[in-house]
Scaffold this motif. Structure first.
Motif, PDB file in Angstrom:
ATOM      1  N   ARG A 116       0.845  -1.198   0.000  1.00 28.10           N
ATOM      2  CA  ARG A 116       0.000   0.000   0.000  1.00 28.10           C
ATOM      3  C   ARG A 116       0.876   1.242   0.000  1.00 28.10           C
ATOM      4  O   ARG A 116       1.849   1.346   0.749  1.00 28.10           O
ATOM      5  N   LEU A 117       0.488   2.167  -0.819  1.00 28.53           N
ATOM      6  CA  LEU A 117       1.158   3.459  -0.840  1.00 28.53           C
ATOM      7  C   LEU A 117       0.383   4.347   0.125  1.00 28.53           C
ATOM      8  O   LEU A 117      -0.817   4.513  -0.025  1.00 28.53           O
ATOM      9  N   THR A 118       1.060   4.878   1.143  1.00 23.47           N
ATOM     10  CA  THR A 118       0.313   5.645   2.133  1.00 23.47           C
ATOM     11  C   THR A 118       0.774   7.092   2.238  1.00 23.47           C
ATOM     12  O   THR A 118       0.236   7.872   3.000  1.00 23.47           O
ATOM     13  N   LYS A 119       1.793   7.422   1.458  1.00 26.42           N
ATOM     14  CA  LYS A 119       2.269   8.811   1.469  1.00 26.42           C
ATOM     15  C   LYS A 119       2.585   9.217   0.030  1.00 26.42           C
ATOM     16  O   LYS A 119       3.073   8.392  -0.748  1.00 26.42           O
ATOM     17  N   GLU A 140       9.535  10.866   0.298  1.00 28.94           N
ATOM     18  CA  GLU A 140       8.153  11.135   0.678  1.00 28.94           C
ATOM     19  C   GLU A 140       7.923  12.629   0.658  1.00 28.94           C
ATOM     20  O   GLU A 140       8.814  13.405   0.996  1.00 28.94           O
ATOM     21  N   ALA A 141       6.738  13.001   0.263  1.00 30.17           N
ATOM     22  CA  ALA A 141       6.442  14.429   0.184  1.00 30.17           C
ATOM     23  C   ALA A 141       5.106  14.685   0.843  1.00 30.17           C
ATOM     24  O   ALA A 141       4.337  13.752   1.076  1.00 30.17           O
ATOM     25  N   ASP A 142       4.840  15.939   1.187  1.00 31.44           N
ATOM     26  CA  ASP A 142       3.476  16.184   1.648  1.00 31.44           C
ATOM     27  C   ASP A 142       2.612  16.437   0.428  1.00 31.44           C
ATOM     28  O   ASP A 142       3.103  16.621  -0.689  1.00 31.44           O
ATOM     29  N   TRP A 143       1.301  16.387   0.662  1.00 26.18           N
ATOM     30  CA  TRP A 143       0.391  16.473  -0.470  1.00 26.18           C
ATOM     31  C   TRP A 143       0.592  17.755  -1.283  1.00 26.18           C
ATOM     32  O   TRP A 143       0.638  17.724  -2.507  1.00 26.18           O
ATOM     33  N   ALA A 144       0.753  18.848  -0.563  1.00 23.25           N
ATOM     34  CA  ALA A 144       0.850  20.124  -1.275  1.00 23.25           C
ATOM     35  C   ALA A 144       2.038  20.111  -2.220  1.00 23.25           C
ATOM     36  O   ALA A 144       1.917  20.468  -3.403  1.00 23.25           O
ATOM     37  N   ALA A 145       3.155  19.626  -1.704  1.00 23.97           N
ATOM     38  CA  ALA A 145       4.364  19.613  -2.525  1.00 23.97           C
ATOM     39  C   ALA A 145       4.202  18.674  -3.711  1.00 23.97           C
ATOM     40  O   ALA A 145       4.575  19.006  -4.855  1.00 23.97           O
ATOM     41  N   ALA A 146       3.638  17.513  -3.438  1.00 24.51           N
ATOM     42  CA  ALA A 146       3.498  16.526  -4.502  1.00 24.51           C
ATOM     43  C   ALA A 146       2.574  17.041  -5.599  1.00 24.51           C
ATOM     44  O   ALA A 146       2.867  16.917  -6.797  1.00 24.51           O
ATOM     45  N   LEU A 147       1.460  17.621  -5.175  1.00 23.53           N
ATOM     46  CA  LEU A 147       0.499  18.102  -6.173  1.00 23.53           C
ATOM     47  C   LEU A 147       1.062  19.284  -6.947  1.00 23.53           C
ATOM     48  O   LEU A 147       0.829  19.435  -8.150  1.00 23.53           O
ATOM     49  N   ASP A 148       1.791  20.084  -6.266  1.00 23.03           N
ATOM     50  CA  ASP A 148       2.435  21.220  -6.897  1.00 23.03           C
ATOM     51  C   ASP A 148       3.408  20.731  -7.972  1.00 23.03           C
ATOM     52  O   ASP A 148       3.425  21.206  -9.101  1.00 23.03           O
ATOM     53  N   TYR A 149       4.146  19.717  -7.599  1.00 21.94           N
ATOM     54  CA  TYR A 149       5.103  19.107  -8.521  1.00 21.94           C
ATOM     55  C   TYR A 149       4.368  18.606  -9.768  1.00 21.94           C
ATOM     56  O   TYR A 149       4.776  18.881 -10.897  1.00 21.94           O
ATOM     57  N   VAL A 150       3.261  17.922  -9.538  1.00 20.94           N
ATOM     58  CA  VAL A 150       2.510  17.358 -10.659  1.00 20.94           C
ATOM     59  C   VAL A 150       1.978  18.460 -11.570  1.00 20.94           C
ATOM     60  O   VAL A 150       2.114  18.396 -12.792  1.00 20.94           O
ATOM     61  N   SER A 151       1.407  19.465 -10.961  1.00 20.51           N
ATOM     62  CA  SER A 151       0.800  20.507 -11.807  1.00 20.51           C
ATOM     63  C   SER A 151       1.875  21.222 -12.623  1.00 20.51           C
ATOM     64  O   SER A 151       1.678  21.522 -13.793  1.00 20.51           O
ATOM     65  N   HIS A 152       3.000  21.416 -11.999  1.00 17.30           N
ATOM     66  CA  HIS A 152       4.080  22.066 -12.754  1.00 17.30           C
ATOM     67  C   HIS A 152       4.575  21.191 -13.872  1.00 17.30           C
ATOM     68  O   HIS A 152       4.785  21.639 -14.990  1.00 17.30           O
ATOM     69  N   ALA A 153       4.757  19.924 -13.574  1.00 19.71           N
ATOM     70  CA  ALA A 153       5.280  19.003 -14.585  1.00 19.71           C
ATOM     71  C   ALA A 153       4.328  18.946 -15.780  1.00 19.71           C
ATOM     72  O   ALA A 153       4.764  19.050 -16.939  1.00 19.71           O
ATOM     73  N   LEU A 154       3.034  18.796 -15.503  1.00 24.93           N
ATOM     74  CA  LEU A 154       2.077  18.685 -16.608  1.00 24.93           C
ATOM     75  C   LEU A 154       2.012  19.992 -17.396  1.00 24.93           C
ATOM     76  O   LEU A 154       1.935  19.985 -18.628  1.00 24.93           O
ATOM     77  N   ARG A 155       2.028  21.095 -16.692  1.00 24.90           N
ATOM     78  CA  ARG A 155       1.996  22.410 -17.342  1.00 24.90           C
ATOM     79  C   ARG A 155       3.214  22.599 -18.260  1.00 24.90           C
ATOM     80  O   ARG A 155       3.079  23.028 -19.397  1.00 24.90           O
ATOM     81  N   ASP A 156       4.373  22.190 -17.726  1.00 21.99           N
ATOM     82  CA  ASP A 156       5.610  22.335 -18.500  1.00 21.99           C
ATOM     83  C   ASP A 156       5.534  21.559 -19.804  1.00 21.99           C
ATOM     84  O   ASP A 156       5.847  22.081 -20.874  1.00 21.99           O
ATOM     85  N   ILE A 157       5.101  20.298 -19.670  1.00 21.17           N
ATOM     86  CA  ILE A 157       5.059  19.461 -20.863  1.00 21.17           C
ATOM     87  C   ILE A 157       4.046  19.980 -21.866  1.00 21.17           C
ATOM     88  O   ILE A 157       4.316  20.044 -23.075  1.00 21.17           O
ATOM     89  N   ALA A 158       2.888  20.379 -21.322  1.00 26.82           N
ATOM     90  CA  ALA A 158       1.867  20.911 -22.224  1.00 26.82           C
ATOM     91  C   ALA A 158       2.409  22.135 -22.953  1.00 26.82           C
ATOM     92  O   ALA A 158       2.169  22.308 -24.156  1.00 26.82           O
ATOM     93  N   ALA A 159       3.141  22.945 -22.237  1.00 26.22           N
ATOM     94  CA  ALA A 159       3.666  24.169 -22.830  1.00 26.22           C
ATOM     95  C   ALA A 159       4.738  23.851 -23.866  1.00 26.22           C
ATOM     96  O   ALA A 159       4.750  24.404 -24.964  1.00 26.22           O
ATOM     97  N   LYS A 160       5.605  22.919 -23.526  1.00 27.39           N
ATOM     98  CA  LYS A 160       6.746  22.634 -24.399  1.00 27.39           C
ATOM     99  C   LYS A 160       6.380  21.733 -25.577  1.00 27.39           C
ATOM    100  O   LYS A 160       6.691  22.005 -26.713  1.00 27.39           O
ATOM    101  N   ASP A 161       5.708  20.603 -25.229  1.00 26.52           N
ATOM    102  CA  ASP A 161       5.471  19.591 -26.271  1.00 26.52           C
ATOM    103  C   ASP A 161       4.037  19.563 -26.760  1.00 26.52           C
ATOM    104  O   ASP A 161       3.677  18.748 -27.610  1.00 26.52           O
ATOM    105  N   GLY A 162       3.215  20.369 -26.194  1.00 27.99           N
ATOM    106  CA  GLY A 162       1.806  20.351 -26.567  1.00 27.99           C
ATOM    107  C   GLY A 162       1.035  19.416 -25.652  1.00 27.99           C
ATOM    108  O   GLY A 162       1.568  18.389 -25.214  1.00 27.99           O
ATOM    109  N   ALA A 163      -0.210  19.796 -25.359  1.00 28.59           N
ATOM    110  CA  ALA A 163      -1.011  19.003 -24.430  1.00 28.59           C
ATOM    111  C   ALA A 163      -1.236  17.597 -24.955  1.00 28.59           C
ATOM    112  O   ALA A 163      -1.399  16.646 -24.187  1.00 28.59           O
ATOM    113  N   GLU A 164      -1.229  17.442 -26.303  1.00 24.40           N
ATOM    114  CA  GLU A 164      -1.476  16.109 -26.855  1.00 24.40           C
ATOM    115  C   GLU A 164      -0.331  15.139 -26.555  1.00 24.40           C
ATOM    116  O   GLU A 164      -0.439  13.953 -26.807  1.00 24.40           O
TER     117      GLU A 164
END
Ligand SMILES: Cc1cc2nc3c(=O)[nH]c(=O)nc-3n(C[C@H](O)[C@H](O)[C@H](O)COP(=O)(O)O)c2cc1C
Ligand code: SF4
Ligand code: SF4
Ligand code: FES
Lengths: 788, 444
Positions: free
Chosen positions: A283-286, A297-321
């Motif tokens: 089980r993944l618990t963190k 391990e990260a807290d939720w805020a940091a992890a989600l922040d990381y995700v949103s930035h990563a997805l935004r970056d890729i969408a910006a650079k390589d296109g959302a597709e």
């Protein structure tokens, strides 16, 4: 006297029980009549779903004019009958039987797992006497090894034979019997055999005493300490209703919640024992983030922040597709909906939940959402069935049980498949051939039906010449009063799935029967409802793997196990820049390819909705709090939506999301339709030697069940082998039991060769969804076998 | 020896030749198969056959004494599909050995009776289920079937008629419970021999779920003789409501144990005399008049009874299968009951609670009484257990196990009490030993 004829044919009889008058249908037994009046008659061997054995004798009642007490379970009502369930005669008889039942019973209630939910214990309080008049040594019966799921204490057995009758009548194979005679009678499996039915756990519920108990639960807790909460099974498409028993925020046991329209009073072993996976060490618990190749391990805020930035970056650079999302069909409706909404919100159409499918050519041609084509409860009323490409006994054990019931009532069920697995009923006719030939087999049936009925067949079938089995099957379907052609998981995963659907639709039209899809997963219908599939230029599940993306969002899935081509999935994920996994579990492979792991709640820890294979909407609440820092998936997606500034992500509750998706559809979803038009039929695929036949073994089918230790110890969870029929083995000069090398494309694995007469000629059956075979690649295709 | 004595013999009338007189030619020479020929060639209607049986008041010889003509009339007439005739030759009831000799010395009478039964009930197939421990008799029966087939009495279009009938023999493996008619059917179907609950009765749901009539060997054997002499004449051989003659297997402390055929209604005293009287001139103590399940009757009472269903029933017992177990004063009632109770404990199929649990319990109590370990309240305990078994079970084995217990205690209570109080037999050990050459050793 007392006879009344009703319009619809059933003759109603007037009888009286304990002074209460009642009208009951002719042919009912006294115990059924009593239940109708809400009068309880003590009983052990009687069970409404099983044949009558009348052996325990606990249900003796007095019947006017009968000189001796009569067993209520086996005595049919007759006009004017007067029954007394509590007269002196009845009570004396019942007490007499109870005394006999207890003389050899160990009376070890304090150490018995059944304690508190034991029919014998309950009735003994009412009908037993406090001191035993039996002074002899009590009988001791040796325990039996029934496998990893059912534990025995056979000294407690009262020989009611419910378990025996269940295996024979419901599970379809006599795995238990009563050996020896008289006082030495014992319930046992066959010599050296265990109980391996995929429905075996039901004998635990059926056993009225503590002779058969749950092995995984054993000594877990007393039933009265547990809180009971309702839920819905997250596995196959049936949506079996569950009672989940919880102590200290931990699921300790799962029982069926009786629902005559779905699971009746049964559960498959998968539904019953998969809860063990909830407490898996994996089980993944963190939340976790990979930094410089290291997981922290990260807290939720940091992890989600990381995700949103990563997805935004890729969408910006390589296109959302260049972002794709692979969603588990076992995820909740709410999760599926938010995931697709999120992806679309950031501009990507690449989203799909049909992970094991390999043919998407029906997209845009379907008249509606593929579904069972009928209510689950209608399956056992069918009289003519054609089952196409289905391992139904393992894939939907309780639907197989309903088909078995239909066969018992005289239905003729025919089979088209790549493997002649024992369905535990006798098929009327069958045609078994290599996977590539399934569409042609079905086309033959369509053609035969058209010819027989004198209607024109699709022009594409002009070259098709129906064989003998096809004609036999077609004839039987044309006789149908309630007929259906059912496409199983295998047919849905087939590379010509659209052809199979179109042919199925043609056949249904010609024969005047229904077409149905057996739901693969809890949300196989829900995924369509949530629109968790690509539209327009979007990539489907297969394309997302074939055309690797820069980033992947995974929801509740381990794609190497859960997709049509695990090898391709691994390759695609490994090359991606970012892989975000919303998951309840971690695995070695995932730690390798993922970059962020977000712990989301499995079904027991979140509220949500499954839309079952019959289109039934079933919402459920969390039965425990999420483990560790786990969050319900919908909440995680909601926050991600906010962080990515996608509009319309202001949900306060999962109900709000559900209501948005369903938009007023209540009870059952609308838009269900199995027709497909304009599909170009692919019938001329040449067979190759050898072809792979890949089933998804039931205990490998999803992430939760893969982590349930007791199920993993069951016979159905043995490691995959290369299964060939005798002709194939001898043509290869390979002995069963020897090691072989199997090559598929440029991949190869070593497996043990096994003789399996059920496998079609020229085929090798190698299970998918298992670590041992992931590297082989696609579930369908040609391969070669040689001595290792 | 084939037959030790008879009065107005019918079924045993052909036994004179012993092991040399059983073949088809011998049977035909005695007038055998004439009734089958008559029925088929003269086209006697099935209803007339049944009417003759009804008039004869032939009562089932397997134990319950149910009127055979009536039983045959329960078979559905226009049933679409198979119907079966089954002969119960399982003969497991201790003391009974008449069916064995019927099949040994005159198997064709059974075969003819079963063919006529098939004709009368519209069945095309019959089975004879033969006790597994008399394998030589089973083999002989198979030979007799071969003869009957070769002679055209079995098979298609028998004797040129439109009636076709096949008959098969099947041997069991020696379980008493397979003599209970529905246990027999289960066993015949290849399953564990466990009785079915009734209803449904075999006439509507029998072998393979089809209408079936089951009769005892002797019942079938009587049929050709009844047709030959007519129903009334047969009835008149016996006494009202107890038609004809019956075979009695006399065993125990008599000088000439064996099978005897006598008209129903013959005094027991006459039967005892035919059997050579009491061995060693000792005093008659008690008689089990109808096989081990029948309650015991004290000797003096028995000497006043006639051997027929009604008289024996009136005395509180049963004519049953006609096994007459005669016991003299050297027998200890407790020991005798212990042996009987052990039998039922051993033979219970274990299916239903009262019998499965109760037979062992009863045996253990009787056993401890016999072995000097009886407790003061044991008799009360025993008499309170028997009614909890009687009439509460799936088949009559439960009753059969309970009835001897209540019978023995009713008539020999003082012997049981003596045992409990004095921890030993009322009948001295040396007396017991003297009574039996088979006696294996002291038990108290
Ligand atoms: C425990 C038990 C054992 C029986 N054994 C026999 C048997 O060995 N032979 C027999 O003819 N009937 C036996 N019967 C009686 C049969 O159930 C049945 O009543 C009989 O065969 C009917 O035949 P009849 O009508 O010709 O008497 C037995 C019954 C019970 C309860
Ligand atoms: S094990 Fe349980 S269900 Fe099976 S016969 Fe015994 S008491 Fe009945
Ligand atoms: S009464 Fe005894 S022998 Fe008959 S069915 Fe019950 S257990 Fe079996
Ligand atoms: S419940 Fe009726 S006999 Fe068992």
């Amino acid at each position: 006297m007392g006879r009344q004829y009703l319009l619809y044919g059933a003759v109603m009889l007037e009888i009286e029980i304990d002074g209460q008058a009642a009208q009951v249908a002719e042919g009912s037994t006294v115990i059924e009549a009593a239940h109708q009046l809400g009068i309880y008659i003590p009983h052990f061997c009687y069970h409404k779903k099983l044949s009558i054995a009348a052996n325990c004798r606990m249900c003796l009642v007095q019947v006017e004019k009968a000189p001796k007490p009569m067993p209520a379970c086996a005595t049919p009502v007759s006009p004017g009958m007067k029954i007394f369930t509590h007269s002196d005669m009845a009570i004396k008889a019942q007490k007499g039987v109870m005394e006999f039942l207890l003389i050899n019973h160990p009376l070890d209630c304090p150490i018995c797992d059944q304690g508190g939910e034991c029919q014998l214990q309950d009735l003994a309080v009412g009908y037993g006497s406090s001191a035993s008049r039996y002074q002899e040594e009590k009988r001791v019966v040796s325990n039996k090894d029934l496998g990893p799921l059912v534990s025995t204490d056979m000294t407690r057995c009262i020989n009611c034979t419910r378990c025996v009758r269940f295996t024979q009548e419901i599970a379809g194979v006599m795995e238990l019997g009563q050996a020896f005679r008289g006082e030495f009678a014992e319930i046992m499996p066959f010599v050296e055999k265990t109980v391996d039915s995929e429905l075996s756990g039901n004998i635990i519920d059926l056993c009225p005493v503590g002779a058969l108990t749950s092995k995984p639960f054993r000594f877990g807790a007393r039933t009265w300490e547990l809180s009971r909460r309702k839920s819905v099974s997250p596995h196959d498409g049936l949506g079996s209703n569950l009672i989940v028993q919880v102590l200290h925020n931990k699921v300790l046991r799962v029982l069926p919640l009786e629902n005559e329209e779905i699971n009746e009073c049964w559960l498959s072993d998968k539904d019953r024992f998969s809860y063990e996976g909830l407490n898996s060490e994996q089980r993944l618990t963190k939340p976790m983030v990979k930094q410089d190749g290291k997981w922290i391990e990260a807290d939720w805020a940091a992890a989600l922040d990381y995700v949103s930035h990563a997805l935004r970056d890729i969408a910006a650079k390589d296109g959302a597709e260049s972002i794709g999302a692979l969603l588990s069909p076992h995820a909740t409706l709410e999760e599926l909906y938010l995931a697709q909404k999120l992806l679309r919100g950031i501009g990507s159409e690449n989203v799909d939940f049909r992970l094991r499918h390999s043919d998407f050519s029906a997209d845009g041609k379907r008249a509606g959402t593929p579904w069972l084509g009928m209510k689950v409860a209608e399956v056992d009323k069918l009289d003519r069935v054609l089952l196409v490409g289905s391992f139904v006994r393992k894939d939907q054990p309780l639907l197989a049980q309903r088909l078995r019931k239909a066969v018992k009532r005289g239905a003729r069920v025919s089979v088209l498949h790549a493997s002649d697995d024992d369905l535990l009923f006798k098929p009327f006719a069958k045609a078994i051939a290599a996977p590539s030939q399934l569409p042609r087999l079905l086309a033959e049936v369509v053609k035969a039906a058209a010819e027989s009925k004198g209607v024109a067949a699709d022009a594409a079938l002009s070259a098709i010449v129906p064989g003998e089995s096809a004609r036999k099957i077609a004839e039987s379907l044309l006789e149908a009063r309630q007929g259906a052609i059912l496409l199983g998981n295998y047919a849905q995963q087939h590379p010509q799935a659209a052809t199979l659907q179109a042919l199925g639709h043609q056949l249904a039209e010609i024969a005047g029967i229904r077409l149905g899809f057996l739901g693969e997963a809890a949300n196989s219908v829900g995924g369509y409802v949530a629109e968790a599939l690509p539209k327009g230029q979007g990539l489907n599940a297969a394309q997302m793997l074939a055309q690797p993306r820069k980033a992947y969002v995974l929801l509740g899935t381990e794609p190497e196990m859960d997709t049509a081509d695990g090898r391709a999935a691994l390759a695609a994920l490994e090359q991606a820049k970012t892989v975000v996994a919303l998951t309840a579990f971690k695995s070695a492979a995932m730690l390798d390819y993922a970059d962020v792991l977000l712990p989301i709640a499995p079904f027991a820890e979140t509220s949500g909705t499954f839309v079952s294979t019959e289109g039934r909407v079933q919402s459920f609440y969390a039965v425990t709090k999420p483990q560790g820092d786990t969050r319900p998936g919908w909440k995680v997606l909601r926050v991600l939506g906010n962080l990515l500034e996608v509009a319309g992500f202001d949900y306060e509750s999962s109900e709000q999301i559900r209501d948005e998706v369903l938009a007023g559809q209540d009870g059952f979803v609308s838009g269900l339709d199995n027709a497909a038009s304009g599909v170009s039929l692919t019938l001329d695929v040449a067979a190759s030697t050898f072809e792979r036949v890949a089933d998804v073994p039931l205990y490998f089918a999803d992430a939760l069940v893969r982590r349930a230790p007791s199920l993993q110890a069951a016979r159905d969870a043995v490691a995959p082998t290369a299964r060939l029929n005798a002709a194939s083995l001898s043509s290869l000069g390979i002995a069963a039991g020897s090691l072989v090398r199997v090559r598929q494309g440029d991949a190869s694995v070593q497996l043990l060769a096994e003789l399996d007469g059920a496998v079609a000629d020229g085929c090798v059956r190698i299970a998918a969804a298992h670590v041992d075979t992931v590297s082989l690649g696609a579930m369908f295709g040609s391969l070669s076998v040689e001595r290792a | 020896m084939a037959l030790l004595g008879a009065i107005n013999p019918l079924m045993t009338s052909g036994w004179a030749g012993g092991d040399a007189g059983w073949r088809l030619k011998d049977y035909v020479a005695r007038g055998g198969y004439e009734m089958l020929r008559k029925v088929l060639t003269e086209k006697v209607s099935p209803d007339d056959v049944i009417a003759t049986l009804k008039a004869s008041v032939l009562r089932g010889r397997g134990g319950a004494g149910f009127p055979t003509g009536l039983k045959w009339s329960f078979m559905p007439k226009n049933f679409p599909g198979d119907k079966y005739v089954v002969c119960n030759s399982d003969e497991g009831e201790p003391g009974t050995f008449k069916d064995r000799d019927l099949m040994r010395f005159d198997p064709h009478s059974v075969i003819e009776g079963m063919i006529i039964a098939g004709y009368a009930m519209g069945a095309a197939r019959g089975y004879n289920y033969i006790h597994g421990e008399i394998f030589d008799v089973y083999q002989r029966f198979e030979e007799a079937l071969d003869e009957a087939r070769a002679a055209g009495f079995l098979g298609s279009n028998i004797l040129g008629s439109s009636f076709s009938y096949e008959l098969f023999a099947h041997h069991g493996y020696g379980a008493y419970i397979c003599g209970e008619e529905t246990g027999l059917l289960e066993s015949l179907e290849g399953k564990k021999g466990q009785p079915r609950f009734k209803p449904p009765f075999p006439a509507s749901y029998g072998l393979y779920g089809k209408p079936t009539t089951i009769n005892n060997t002797e019942t079938f054997a009587a049929v050709p003789f009844i047709l030959r002499m007519g129903g009334e004449a047969y009835l008149n051989m016996g006494k009202p409501n107890n038609g004809g003659t019956k075979l009695f297997s006399v065993s125990g402390h008599v000088n000439k144990p064996g099978n005897y055929e006598i008209p129903l209604g013959t005094p027991f005293a006459k039967l005892l005399e035919m059997a050579g009287g009491m061995r060693g001139g000792r005093k008659l103590k008690m008689v089990i008049p109808g096989g081990s399940s029948a309650p015991v009757i004290p000797g003096e009472m028995m000497m006043d009874l006639t051997m027929d269903y009604d008289a024996i029933a009136k005395a509180g017992s049963m004519l049953g299968s006609g096994a007459v177990i005669v016991m003299d004063e050297t027998v200890c009632a407790v020991k005798a009951l212990e042996r009987l109770s052990y039998f039922y404990f051993e033979e219970s199929c274990g299916q239903c609670t009262p019998c499965r649990e109760g037979t062992g319990w009863m045996y253990r109590i009787v056993h401890r009484i016999e072995n000097g370990e009886g407790r003061p309240d044991d008799l009360e305990l025993l008499t309170s257990i028997t009614p909890n078994i009687m009439g509460r079970t799936i088949c009559a084995l439960g009753d059969a196990a309970a009835m001897p217990v209540s019978g023995f205690i009713k008539h020999y209570r003082s012997e049981f009490e003596y045992h409990i109080e004095n921890k030993r037999c009322l009948v001295p050990r040396d007396v017991q030993w003297a009574g039996s050459t088979f006696y294996t050793g002291p038990s108290c």
